[in-house]
Design a protein around this motif. Sequence first.
Motif, PDB file in Angstrom:
ATOM      1  N   GLY A 170       0.812  -1.209   0.000  1.00  0.00           N
ATOM      2  CA  GLY A 170       0.000   0.000   0.000  1.00  0.00           C
ATOM      3  C   GLY A 170       0.843   1.255   0.000  1.00  0.00           C
ATOM      4  N   SER A 171       0.491   2.209   0.880  1.00  0.00           N
ATOM      5  CA  SER A 171       1.198   3.478   0.938  1.00  0.00           C
ATOM      6  C   SER A 171       2.606   3.321   1.509  1.00  0.00           C
ATOM      7  CB  SER A 171       0.412   4.488   1.793  1.00  0.00           C
ATOM      8  OG  SER A 171       0.321   4.029   3.132  1.00  0.00           O
ATOM      9  N   ARG A 172       2.899   2.156   2.109  1.00  0.00           N
ATOM     10  CA  ARG A 172       4.228   1.920   2.693  1.00  0.00           C
ATOM     11  C   ARG A 172       5.148   1.168   1.746  1.00  0.00           C
ATOM     12  NH1 ARG A 172       4.771   5.468   6.294  1.00  0.00           N
ATOM     13  NH2 ARG A 172       6.615   4.294   6.988  1.00  0.00           N
ATOM     14  N   VAL A 173       4.737   0.985   0.526  1.00  0.00           N
ATOM     15  CA  VAL A 173       5.549   0.218  -0.419  1.00  0.00           C
ATOM     16  C   VAL A 173       6.876   0.927  -0.665  1.00  0.00           C
ATOM     17  CG1 VAL A 173       4.680   1.299  -2.541  1.00  0.00           C
ATOM     18  CG2 VAL A 173       5.480  -1.067  -2.594  1.00  0.00           C
ATOM     19  N   SER A 174       7.933   0.150  -0.789  1.00  0.00           N
ATOM     20  CA  SER A 174       9.251   0.700  -1.059  1.00  0.00           C
ATOM     21  C   SER A 174      10.084  -0.345  -1.788  1.00  0.00           C
ATOM     22  CB  SER A 174       9.935   1.116   0.255  1.00  0.00           C
ATOM     23  OG  SER A 174      11.141   1.786  -0.012  1.00  0.00           O
ATOM     24  N   VAL A 175      11.327  -0.020  -2.015  1.00  0.00           N
ATOM     25  CA  VAL A 175      12.274  -0.940  -2.642  1.00  0.00           C
ATOM     26  C   VAL A 175      13.391  -1.201  -1.651  1.00  0.00           C
ATOM     27  CG1 VAL A 175      13.912  -1.263  -4.536  1.00  0.00           C
ATOM     28  CG2 VAL A 175      11.741  -0.098  -4.954  1.00  0.00           C
ATOM     29  N   ASP A 176      13.816  -2.444  -1.544  1.00  0.00           N
ATOM     30  CA  ASP A 176      14.890  -2.785  -0.615  1.00  0.00           C
ATOM     31  C   ASP A 176      15.605  -4.026  -1.137  1.00  0.00           C
ATOM     32  OD1 ASP A 176      16.559  -2.666   1.548  1.00  0.00           O
ATOM     33  OD2 ASP A 176      14.975  -2.672   3.059  1.00  0.00           O
ATOM     34  N   VAL A 177      16.653  -4.421  -0.438  1.00  0.00           N
ATOM     35  CA  VAL A 177      17.374  -5.632  -0.800  1.00  0.00           C
ATOM     36  C   VAL A 177      16.445  -6.829  -0.596  1.00  0.00           C
ATOM     37  CG1 VAL A 177      19.431  -7.032  -0.356  1.00  0.00           C
ATOM     38  CG2 VAL A 177      19.538  -4.547  -0.129  1.00  0.00           C
ATOM     39  N   SER A 178      16.441  -7.734  -1.542  1.00  0.00           N
ATOM     40  CA  SER A 178      15.514  -8.873  -1.516  1.00  0.00           C
ATOM     41  C   SER A 178      15.836  -9.853  -0.391  1.00  0.00           C
ATOM     42  CB  SER A 178      15.564  -9.608  -2.861  1.00  0.00           C
ATOM     43  OG  SER A 178      16.884 -10.061  -3.129  1.00  0.00           O
ATOM     44  N   HIS A 179      14.855 -10.692  -0.094  1.00  0.00           N
ATOM     45  CA  HIS A 179      14.978 -11.761   0.906  1.00  0.00           C
ATOM     46  C   HIS A 179      15.345 -11.231   2.302  1.00  0.00           C
ATOM     47  CE1 HIS A 179      14.716 -14.747  -2.318  1.00  0.00           C
ATOM     48  NE2 HIS A 179      15.658 -14.072  -2.961  1.00  0.00           N
ATOM     49  N   ASN A 180      14.930  -9.986   2.595  1.00  0.00           N
ATOM     50  CA  ASN A 180      15.179  -9.377   3.906  1.00  0.00           C
ATOM     51  C   ASN A 180      16.662  -9.344   4.262  1.00  0.00           C
ATOM     52  OD1 ASN A 180      12.428  -8.856   4.590  1.00  0.00           O
ATOM     53  ND2 ASN A 180      12.160 -11.046   4.979  1.00  0.00           N
ATOM     54  N   ARG A 181      17.512  -9.200   3.243  1.00  0.00           N
ATOM     55  CA  ARG A 181      18.953  -9.153   3.478  1.00  0.00           C
ATOM     56  C   ARG A 181      19.434  -7.701   3.536  1.00  0.00           C
ATOM     57  NH1 ARG A 181      20.906 -12.485  -1.681  1.00  0.00           N
ATOM     58  NH2 ARG A 181      19.357 -11.068  -2.573  1.00  0.00           N
ATOM     59  N   ARG A 182      20.598  -7.518   4.142  1.00  0.00           N
ATOM     60  CA  ARG A 182      21.328  -6.275   4.001  1.00  0.00           C
ATOM     61  C   ARG A 182      22.250  -6.407   2.799  1.00  0.00           C
ATOM     62  NH1 ARG A 182      20.709  -3.017   8.418  1.00  0.00           N
ATOM     63  NH2 ARG A 182      19.853  -3.989  10.296  1.00  0.00           N
ATOM     64  N   ILE A 183      22.724  -5.284   2.273  1.00  0.00           N
ATOM     65  CA  ILE A 183      23.488  -5.329   1.038  1.00  0.00           C
ATOM     66  C   ILE A 183      24.750  -6.174   1.174  1.00  0.00           C
ATOM     67  CG2 ILE A 183      24.792  -3.211   1.513  1.00  0.00           C
ATOM     68  CD1 ILE A 183      23.436  -4.426  -1.927  1.00  0.00           C
ATOM     69  N   ARG A 184      25.376  -6.158   2.349  1.00  0.00           N
ATOM     70  CA  ARG A 184      26.582  -6.966   2.549  1.00  0.00           C
ATOM     71  C   ARG A 184      26.276  -8.447   2.659  1.00  0.00           C
ATOM     72  NH1 ARG A 184      31.419  -4.820   1.151  1.00  0.00           N
ATOM     73  NH2 ARG A 184      31.734  -2.753   2.028  1.00  0.00           N
ATOM     74  N   GLU A 185      25.028  -8.772   2.925  1.00  0.00           N
ATOM     75  CA  GLU A 185      24.631 -10.179   3.015  1.00  0.00           C
ATOM     76  C   GLU A 185      24.169 -10.724   1.673  1.00  0.00           C
ATOM     77  OE1 GLU A 185      22.830  -9.565   7.564  1.00  0.00           O
ATOM     78  OE2 GLU A 185      21.502  -9.754   5.815  1.00  0.00           O
ATOM     79  N   ALA A 186      24.004  -9.848   0.698  1.00  0.00           N
ATOM     80  CA  ALA A 186      23.489 -10.239  -0.615  1.00  0.00           C
ATOM     81  C   ALA A 186      24.638 -10.603  -1.549  1.00  0.00           C
ATOM     82  CB  ALA A 186      22.670  -9.101  -1.219  1.00  0.00           C
ATOM     83  N   ASP A 187      24.314 -11.324  -2.595  1.00  0.00           N
ATOM     84  CA  ASP A 187      25.318 -11.728  -3.577  1.00  0.00           C
ATOM     85  C   ASP A 187      25.453 -10.668  -4.676  1.00  0.00           C
ATOM     86  OD1 ASP A 187      22.629 -12.643  -4.151  1.00  0.00           O
ATOM     87  OD2 ASP A 187      23.419 -13.594  -5.959  1.00  0.00           O
ATOM     88  N   CYS A 188      25.412  -9.404  -4.262  1.00  0.00           N
ATOM     89  CA  CYS A 188      25.496  -8.298  -5.212  1.00  0.00           C
ATOM     90  C   CYS A 188      26.881  -8.268  -5.850  1.00  0.00           C
ATOM     91  CB  CYS A 188      25.228  -6.979  -4.494  1.00  0.00           C
ATOM     92  SG  CYS A 188      25.266  -5.528  -5.567  1.00  0.00           S
ATOM     93  N   ALA A 189      26.908  -8.091  -7.178  1.00  0.00           N
ATOM     94  CA  ALA A 189      28.183  -8.006  -7.902  1.00  0.00           C
ATOM     95  C   ALA A 189      28.766  -6.609  -7.847  1.00  0.00           C
ATOM     96  CB  ALA A 189      27.981  -8.427  -9.359  1.00  0.00           C
ATOM     97  N   PHE A 190      28.000  -5.638  -7.344  1.00  0.00           N
ATOM     98  CA  PHE A 190      28.390  -4.229  -7.351  1.00  0.00           C
ATOM     99  C   PHE A 190      28.707  -3.751  -8.766  1.00  0.00           C
ATOM    100  CE2 PHE A 190      29.817  -5.196  -2.822  1.00  0.00           C
ATOM    101  CZ  PHE A 190      28.664  -4.669  -2.265  1.00  0.00           C
ATOM    102  N   CYS A 191      27.927  -4.232  -9.721  1.00  0.00           N
ATOM    103  CA  CYS A 191      28.123  -3.810 -11.118  1.00  0.00           C
ATOM    104  C   CYS A 191      27.687  -2.368 -11.323  1.00  0.00           C
ATOM    105  CB  CYS A 191      27.372  -4.733 -12.062  1.00  0.00           C
ATOM    106  SG  CYS A 191      25.561  -4.637 -11.931  1.00  0.00           S
ATOM    107  N   GLY A 192      26.718  -1.894 -10.517  1.00  0.00           N
ATOM    108  CA  GLY A 192      26.275  -0.509 -10.604  1.00  0.00           C
ATOM    109  C   GLY A 192      25.276  -0.224 -11.693  1.00  0.00           C
ATOM    110  N   GLN A 193      24.758  -1.245 -12.372  1.00  0.00           N
ATOM    111  CA  GLN A 193      23.779  -0.992 -13.423  1.00  0.00           C
ATOM    112  C   GLN A 193      22.486  -0.394 -12.855  1.00  0.00           C
ATOM    113  OE1 GLN A 193      24.212  -1.266 -16.878  1.00  0.00           O
ATOM    114  NE2 GLN A 193      26.306  -1.408 -16.114  1.00  0.00           N
ATOM    115  N   CYS A 194      22.172  -0.708 -11.619  1.00  0.00           N
ATOM    116  CA  CYS A 194      20.994  -0.102 -10.989  1.00  0.00           C
ATOM    117  C   CYS A 194      21.188   1.404 -10.843  1.00  0.00           C
ATOM    118  CB  CYS A 194      20.713  -0.745  -9.641  1.00  0.00           C
ATOM    119  SG  CYS A 194      22.111  -0.733  -8.487  1.00  0.00           S
TER     120      CYS A 194
END
Length: 584
Positions: A170-194
């Motif tokens: 609803g009105s609280r919708v946002s974007v965040d790291v998936s699976h309730n992870r923090r960025i350091r816990e994610a398998d992010c490649a840090f490609c920067g395309q986002c």
Amino acid sequence: MVRLTIDNRRVEVPAGTTLLEAAKAAGTPVPSLCYWKGLNEIGACRVCVVEVEGIDHLVTSCNNIAEEGMVVHTNSPRVREARRSNLRLILSQHDCQCTFCVRSGNCSLQKMANEANLLYNPFPLDIRKGNWDRTSPLVRQESKCIKCMRCIQVCDKIQSLNIWDISGTGSRVSVDVSHNRRIREADCAFCGQCITHCPTGALRERDDTEEVLAALADPEITTVVQVAPAVRVAWAEQLGLDASTLSTRKMVGALKRLGFDYVFDTNFAADLTIMEEGSEFVERFTHRDQYQWPMFTSCCPGWVRFLKSNYPEFTDNLSTAKSPQQMFGAVAKSYFAKRIGVDPHKMKVISIMPCLAKKEECSLPPMRDACGDPDVDVVLTTREFVRMVRSDYIQLDCLEEADFDTPLGTGTGAAVIFGATGGVMDAALRSAYYLVTGKNPNADAFHAVRGMDNGTWKEAQFTIPGAGVVKVAVVSSLGRTRKLMEALRKGEVEYDFVEVMACPGGCAGGGGQPIHDGEELAEYRGDALWAIDKSEKVRFSHENPDVQELYTSYLEKPCGELSHHLLHTDHHAWEMPQAPARKR
């Protein structure tokens, strides 16, 4: 063809054309915010609404198709008011302190608000602050997110990493790291395309310019800067220079004006990488039974992160050669420091790269072989470099051109193409051919690996006399890389040598490059790099005189004891978060 009327103009467009594209063809372009052709056509922002006679409600023009006989109004009073209301609603949840934003002056929301003449906002502000790990190379500011979903789409569709997802409802919708992870816990490649696909400043690189400025101001510190090949064909874009003209010497002049003691070219280290990686490939290829196949290039840290988190069983397939950035740092804090009589502990090596993953790469534990300190101290993106030029009020029109310093400033045509997809493979094959046969091939003999991908990956076969047929593949973007890796995992394809670049088009389209909202410039910049290669007198890495001198006076030989210590790495010496299980 379909005929319709847009703002009292008769228009004829191909069937399947969106109203957004049709309006542009009619000369009455419709503003859009979340739209990115072929990537994000979901009408999330509702800014591109138009009025179609016979339809009660306003329709989004980005994802509605032109139909025969339609009568469309793109700027009627009803449309104008709805568009302004939608923009005001977006701005009511946006941190509008534009003077503190890296995208000020290059922000689609800011531009659109100005064009709509929004002089006040009647809606109450609801600015949400999020917590973020500021040590991460990738920084997200929730207060600037407009929920356009572009970051989710590019990460899912192009890079296949699924790092971002919707959170809240609803009105609280946002974007965040998936699976309730923090960025350091994610398998992010840090490609920067986002980042390069974000229309605002909600996503950006960690700013490290203050650390560089502090080093430049310290008389006890010797500052050494290296510039990647892809930077020279992009840095001028944000400064109003004609990028089609070769502005490399102007770029060097700007760096010298900023106060760096030594300005070097990463092309030197790219040639060095070819000597090490090419020699390693020849060694593996002529002793096939002792190694896993294929051998992968290792110069793209985003790709290395991707492989270690998603396909860890292939880690030993990576070349042990460090990236050109890291090789340069190791040589600068050993060979060069000794040559100029400087304590390497009082030397700062700064890189200017088209990449975010390089920021993380230089901080890895094994990347400190020269003197115990990090071989590379700070990495700036192309955008950070441009911000430094601007903040020093450097007048480019009266700036003197300059050459790179020596002896780490000499590069060849083979080195400059490292910034384009296929370039590392092309350069490696040129020197591998020489290392086996003792003769140079035609510098353009391996053109089959050049250019943008055709939707999957490029593959080719080349015969090297005395060694045999070499089967190679080249791929850029992690989504296409995943397809290739799955094919390799299933045994559907076999190769000897594979080049992978995390970003579409290679470093030319890197996540640290200048942002042009809605445009992809990797191919254009890559073509400029190939043109530089074509114009160079020396087009083979093994013919770089400064690289030859380095081996003669210091390293002795490629893949020798000292070069292996300084220029190679153990990919098992650090860990990556493992990717979540994917549906097969």
